[in-house]
Write an enzyme that holds these catalytic residues in place. Structure first.
Site, PDB file in Angstrom:
ATOM      1  N   ASP A  18      31.623  44.971 -76.392  1.00 53.37           N
ATOM      2  CA  ASP A  18      31.492  43.618 -76.903  1.00 53.37           C
ATOM      3  C   ASP A  18      31.639  42.676 -75.701  1.00 53.37           C
ATOM      4  O   ASP A  18      32.082  43.100 -74.627  1.00 53.37           O
ATOM      5  CB  ASP A  18      32.590  43.372 -77.948  1.00 53.37           C
ATOM      6  CG  ASP A  18      32.527  41.989 -78.540  1.00 53.37           C
ATOM      7  OD1 ASP A  18      31.411  41.487 -78.724  1.00 53.37           O
ATOM      8  OD2 ASP A  18      33.592  41.407 -78.816  1.00 53.37           O
ATOM      9  N   ASP A  60      34.600  44.074 -84.899  1.00 51.69           N
ATOM     10  CA  ASP A  60      33.953  45.290 -84.404  1.00 51.69           C
ATOM     11  C   ASP A  60      34.498  46.560 -85.053  1.00 51.69           C
ATOM     12  O   ASP A  60      34.181  47.665 -84.605  1.00 51.69           O
ATOM     13  CB  ASP A  60      34.128  45.390 -82.884  1.00 51.69           C
ATOM     14  CG  ASP A  60      33.420  44.262 -82.152  1.00 51.69           C
ATOM     15  OD1 ASP A  60      32.309  43.902 -82.574  1.00 51.69           O
ATOM     16  OD2 ASP A  60      33.984  43.732 -81.186  1.00 51.69           O
ATOM     17  N   ASP A 100      37.165  44.044 -79.893  1.00 54.13           N
ATOM     18  CA  ASP A 100      38.447  43.398 -80.164  1.00 54.13           C
ATOM     19  C   ASP A 100      39.131  43.953 -81.399  1.00 54.13           C
ATOM     20  O   ASP A 100      40.235  43.556 -81.739  1.00 54.13           O
ATOM     21  CB  ASP A 100      38.297  41.880 -80.277  1.00 54.13           C
ATOM     22  CG  ASP A 100      37.384  41.465 -81.434  1.00 54.13           C
ATOM     23  OD1 ASP A 100      37.066  42.324 -82.274  1.00 54.13           O
ATOM     24  OD2 ASP A 100      37.002  40.291 -81.492  1.00 54.13           O
TER      25      ASP A 100
END
Length: 655
Positions: free
Chosen positions: A355, A552, A548
């Site tokens: 991410d 996600d 995080d």
């Protein structure tokens, strides 16, 4: 209310050296302080008597040292180290577990006495006891990080009740209560800082030695140590849900989750032990039918040697100890693995999917560039901008308000919001517009063409109908983001991918800055999931996803290894991810891979060492070329070497 206890015993990587072949709970853990000497005393007594006995045999100083007196001496030497093993062997047999290491050691040593090889019988048990002590010391060393965490569990909390602070058990404090933490004390529960500021040591939680300075409203975690002044905290979680308690629970569970290698060796030992027992019986009697000068005592001695060599202690001690050492080393580096199996899986990862926000960037907006008309000073330009933005609650407005300016601030009046475009108001009797390009266009204000190529968020300002300038707002890269990408490639990662919910233009810019292979932005959580599923269709691709742990979570769950950044503050990260990086540093991804590789290398070195030496000495023993002394080395000696090899993980550096 009773204080919750976490049983350190359950953190032992294997039940004990002598429990390899059974599931019995048995351990030779060293007791603290004065009881340590009692643990070593039996081995010291037996070893001393063994050395004296061998000296009397060799020098023949005293003629009376023969017959029953000699036998009694060696039996006395045998009892301190042999009796506990024989007792455990009997207990195992009563439970139906015949083929344990207790059984092998008992039969081999009593057999040695039966054929008159008294020193060898005592020596096997003495060295076995020494091996146990080495294992105990190695396990205690491997536990040091976890013990440090256990020490962080606070014993009391000062909670504000009835107009005063009273001391209670942390388990009795409710969410929303106010607690006080004095200098040098541990924060007992997770919460929000009520005091204006505070300085805390979070080393045991994050693996970092630097101190954190927090301001009012910042989150603070249980286990942090207050370094500067008395602070007050409003609790946000009960004790059982606090970060330190859950991390401890996770470490406990990690030791219970075996790697495939470890599970295979344990299953192998359960099959292997009865096989070698039957082979030893065959070695005793079958030669009668094939050897001309068959001497029962010689072949029985070879069988006893065969039994001593065959004990699988080196394998079943060193493998779990190796993985336990890897888990401890990772914890010391601020990385928590949820199980030994993930240490193994990390070594197979060849693709890392990341991410952006909160992983390689700080997730905090700041002013990146400021471009203004020459008629304004930078300070005046920002005073006009801040005066308007003070009326907004948008995250970008918060980033602008962080800007430090000297002098008296300007005040805005008649501020109104124009939906989707920005704000309009009056500052110093001037009409001020602050917002995006659409706001400027709607008010017939000419905007420089250079702004069309800016990918970051942009805030424009016009004063009295003229364009005054703009600021760009961007998320900062973490200090170690570039190093993280380089180190991952050195660690053997072939492909690094970035998937982000942020604008694709910003995502591509960050990916280019870091040298990431491929990136895609503007993705919803379900679209990230689809992208990872596409990658997983290739059976040769092993994926670690780094996020995080909140939006996600679905991708963390389906990846071969899910890695959560900043997991201390995220419930979802703790629950979903396989690996937690406690200090939010992406460079720790490469460290986790390196620790996994080092652990696997140590484990396979020990397997090769144990099998190699045992096969050689087994062949020598069956052929009559090895004595009980070689058997002792093949069993206990190799186990000690394997333990020392596994302990190396505690001293390695991967940064």
């Amino acid at each position: 209310m009773k204080k919750k206890k976490i049983d350190l015993q359950s953190l032992t990587p294997t039940q004990s050296t002598c429990a390899h072949c059974s599931d019995d709970e048995h351990t030779h853990e060293a007791a603290p302080h004065s009881s340590n000497f009692k643990l070593y005393l039996p081995a010291i007594i037996s070893f001393t008597m063994l050395v004296i006995g061998i000296a009397l045999d060799y020098f023949k100083i005293f003629t009376f040292f023969q017959g029953y007196i000699r036998l009694a001496w060696y039996i006395t030497a045998y009892i301190p180290v042999g009796l506990p093993v024989l007792k455990e062997g009997w207990e195992s047999i009563k439970k139906g577990n015949f083929f344990t290491e207790f059984f092998l050691m008992g039969v081999a040593t009593i057999g040695a006495f039966g054929i008159g090889e008294y020193p060898e019988g005592v020596a096997v048990m003495v060295f076995y006891a020494v091996g146990e002590l080495f294992q105990s010391a190695a396990v205690q060393r491997a536990k040091s990080n976890i013990k440090a965490l256990l020490d962080l569990r606070p014993d009391q909390a000062l909670v504000f009740r009835d107009h005063q602070f009273i001391s209670v058990s942390p388990e009795e404090v409710n969410v929303g209560e106010k607690i006080q933490v004095r200098v040098g004390e541990k924060v007992p529960l997770d919460g929000i800082l009520l005091s204006e500021r505070g300085s805390f040591n979070t080393a045991a939680l994050t693996g970092e030695s630097k101190h954190d300075t927090l301001k009012k409203g910042d989150a603070i975690y249980a286990g942090s140590i207050n370094l500067d002044g008395v602070v007050e905290i409003e609790t946000t979680k009960v004790f059982k849900d606090s970060s330190i308690t859950r991390i401890l629970d996770m470490v406990q569970n990690a030791t219970a989750r075996k790697s495939k290698t470890e599970l295979f060796i344990r299953k192998f030992a359960k099959v292997y032990t009865p096989i070698v027992t039957y082979l030893a019986i065959a070695l005793t009697f079958l030669p009668y039918f094939f050897v001309e000068n068959y001497i029962f005592q010689d072949w029985l001695y070879r069988a006893f040697i065969f039994l001593v060599i065959s004990c699988p202690c080196a394998l079943v001690i060193s493998i779990p100890l190796g993985y336990f050492g890897g888990l401890g080393a990772a914890s010391r580096n601020g990385i928590l693995f949820k199980g030994a199996s993930f240490l193994d899986t990390m070594t197979k990862v060849n693709t890392v999917v990341m991410d952006k926000t909160g992983t390689v960037t700080k997730g905090v907006f700041k002013i990146k560039d400021l471009v203004k008309d020459q008629i304004f000073t930078e300070a005046d330009f920002m005073k006009y901008l801040i005066a308007i933005e003070e009326q907004s609650t948008h995250p970008i407005a918060k980033a602008i308000l962080e800007y430090k300016i000297d002098g008296i601030k300007f005040k805005a009046t008649d501020v109104t919001e124009i939906a989707g475009k920005g704000l309009q108001g009056t500052v110093n009797q001037k009409s001020v517009l602050v917002g995006n390009k659409a706001l400027m266009t709607a008010n017939q204000i000419e905007v420089p063409t250079e702004t069309d190529s800016i990918v970051e968020s942009i805030v424009m300002m016009a004063i009295d109908g003229k364009f005054a300038g703009y600021v760009t707002i961007a998320d900062e890269l973490k200090e170690d983001a570039l190093e993280a990408i380089k180190e991952m490639r050195k660690a053997g990662i072939n492909k690094i991918i970035m998937l982000s919910g942020d604008k694709d233009s910003i995502t591509q810019q960050v990916a280019q800055q870091l040298g990431i292979d491929w990136a895609k932005g503007g993705l919803l959580p379900e679209e990230k999931l689809e992208e990872v599923e596409k990658l997983k269709k290739n059976p040769n691709t092993k994926i670690a996803f780094v996020g995080d742990g909140i939006n996600d979570a679905p991708v963390l769950a389906i990846s071969d290894v899910g890695i959560a950044m900043g997991g201390l503050g995220s419930d979802v990260a703790i629950e979903t991810a396989d690996v937690i990086i406690q200090n939010d540093q992406p460079s720790k991804i490469a460290t986790a891979i390196k620790i996994g590789n080092s652990t696997r290398k140590i484990v396979w070195q020990n397997i090769a060492l144990a099998f190699g030496v045992k096969l050689i000495v087994l062949a020598m023993g069956a052929g009559g070329l090895a004595t009980m002394w070689e058997a002792v080395f093949a069993d206990v000696g190799v186990a000690l070497l394997a333990i020392l090899n596994a302990v190396r993980l505690q001293r390695m550096q991967w940064n």
